[in-house]
Design a protein around this motif. Sequence first.
Motif, PDB file in Angstrom:
ATOM      1  N   LEU A 149       7.857   1.317   4.951  1.00 29.09           N
ATOM      2  CA  LEU A 149       6.681   0.458   5.071  1.00 29.09           C
ATOM      3  C   LEU A 149       7.114  -0.800   5.814  1.00 29.09           C
ATOM      4  O   LEU A 149       8.038  -1.496   5.379  1.00 29.09           O
ATOM      5  CB  LEU A 149       6.119   0.076   3.701  1.00 29.09           C
ATOM      6  N   ILE A 150       6.444  -1.097   6.914  1.00 32.02           N
ATOM      7  CA  ILE A 150       6.783  -2.256   7.731  1.00 32.02           C
ATOM      8  C   ILE A 150       5.728  -3.330   7.530  1.00 32.02           C
ATOM      9  O   ILE A 150       4.523  -3.054   7.593  1.00 32.02           O
ATOM     10  CB  ILE A 150       6.873  -1.866   9.214  1.00 32.02           C
ATOM     11  N   GLY A 151       6.183  -4.548   7.286  1.00 31.24           N
ATOM     12  CA  GLY A 151       5.274  -5.672   7.079  1.00 31.24           C
ATOM     13  C   GLY A 151       4.867  -5.787   5.620  1.00 31.24           C
ATOM     14  O   GLY A 151       5.079  -4.886   4.819  1.00 31.24           O
ATOM     15  N   LEU A 152       4.309  -6.937   5.301  1.00 31.73           N
ATOM     16  CA  LEU A 152       3.869  -7.200   3.933  1.00 31.73           C
ATOM     17  C   LEU A 152       2.634  -6.370   3.616  1.00 31.73           C
ATOM     18  O   LEU A 152       1.684  -6.341   4.396  1.00 31.73           O
ATOM     19  CB  LEU A 152       3.557  -8.695   3.775  1.00 31.73           C
ATOM     20  N   ARG A 153       2.660  -5.682   2.500  1.00 33.18           N
ATOM     21  CA  ARG A 153       1.543  -4.836   2.055  1.00 33.18           C
ATOM     22  C   ARG A 153       1.095  -5.293   0.675  1.00 33.18           C
ATOM     23  O   ARG A 153       1.840  -5.956  -0.043  1.00 33.18           O
ATOM     24  CB  ARG A 153       1.981  -3.374   1.956  1.00 33.18           C
ATOM     25  N   PRO A 154      -0.100  -4.862   0.262  1.00 36.48           N
ATOM     26  CA  PRO A 154      -0.521  -5.164  -1.114  1.00 36.48           C
ATOM     27  C   PRO A 154       0.390  -4.436  -2.112  1.00 36.48           C
ATOM     28  O   PRO A 154       0.975  -3.395  -1.801  1.00 36.48           O
ATOM     29  CB  PRO A 154      -1.945  -4.608  -1.194  1.00 36.48           C
ATOM     30  N   LYS A 155       0.488  -4.989  -3.302  1.00 37.60           N
ATOM     31  CA  LYS A 155       1.338  -4.406  -4.338  1.00 37.60           C
ATOM     32  C   LYS A 155       1.023  -2.931  -4.559  1.00 37.60           C
ATOM     33  O   LYS A 155       1.920  -2.120  -4.758  1.00 37.60           O
ATOM     34  CB  LYS A 155       1.172  -5.180  -5.644  1.00 37.60           C
ATOM     35  N   LYS A 156      -0.232  -2.574  -4.493  1.00 36.38           N
ATOM     36  CA  LYS A 156      -0.648  -1.188  -4.725  1.00 36.38           C
ATOM     37  C   LYS A 156       0.055  -0.209  -3.772  1.00 36.38           C
ATOM     38  O   LYS A 156       0.412   0.896  -4.160  1.00 36.38           O
ATOM     39  CB  LYS A 156      -2.167  -1.061  -4.613  1.00 36.38           C
ATOM     40  N   ALA A 157       0.274  -0.616  -2.540  1.00 33.03           N
ATOM     41  CA  ALA A 157       0.948   0.256  -1.570  1.00 33.03           C
ATOM     42  C   ALA A 157       2.366   0.579  -2.036  1.00 33.03           C
ATOM     43  O   ALA A 157       2.824   1.728  -1.943  1.00 33.03           O
ATOM     44  CB  ALA A 157       0.980  -0.397  -0.197  1.00 33.03           C
TER      45      ALA A 157
END
Length: 107
Positions: A88-96
Amino acid sequence: MSVPTVEKDGFEKVIGTGKPALIEFGAAWCSPCRMLNPVLEELQEEFGSEVSVAKVNVDASPELASAFGVMSMPTVLLFHRGEAVEKLIGLRPKKAYQELVATAVLG
């Protein structure tokens, strides 16, 4: 509980434990990486017995970042049996991140 930062030797130990490992590649000066820290800590508390969670400082370990094609921060890789299986690249929501970990734990 804070998420440990590992370098090459510690990294090899974390991904070689036999359980899935969630590794964040980032840097202290990276704002999105700092925003991800509390999420990683929550994931560690939530899944700590089933998944190892750690960070790699790309400034201190550029060879690890290069080996896994890290070009942007934060980059989170999921390792299973010592191999990178998801990125996963970049900041994602916690759910991801929760879904990524849940997939690794469940199967």
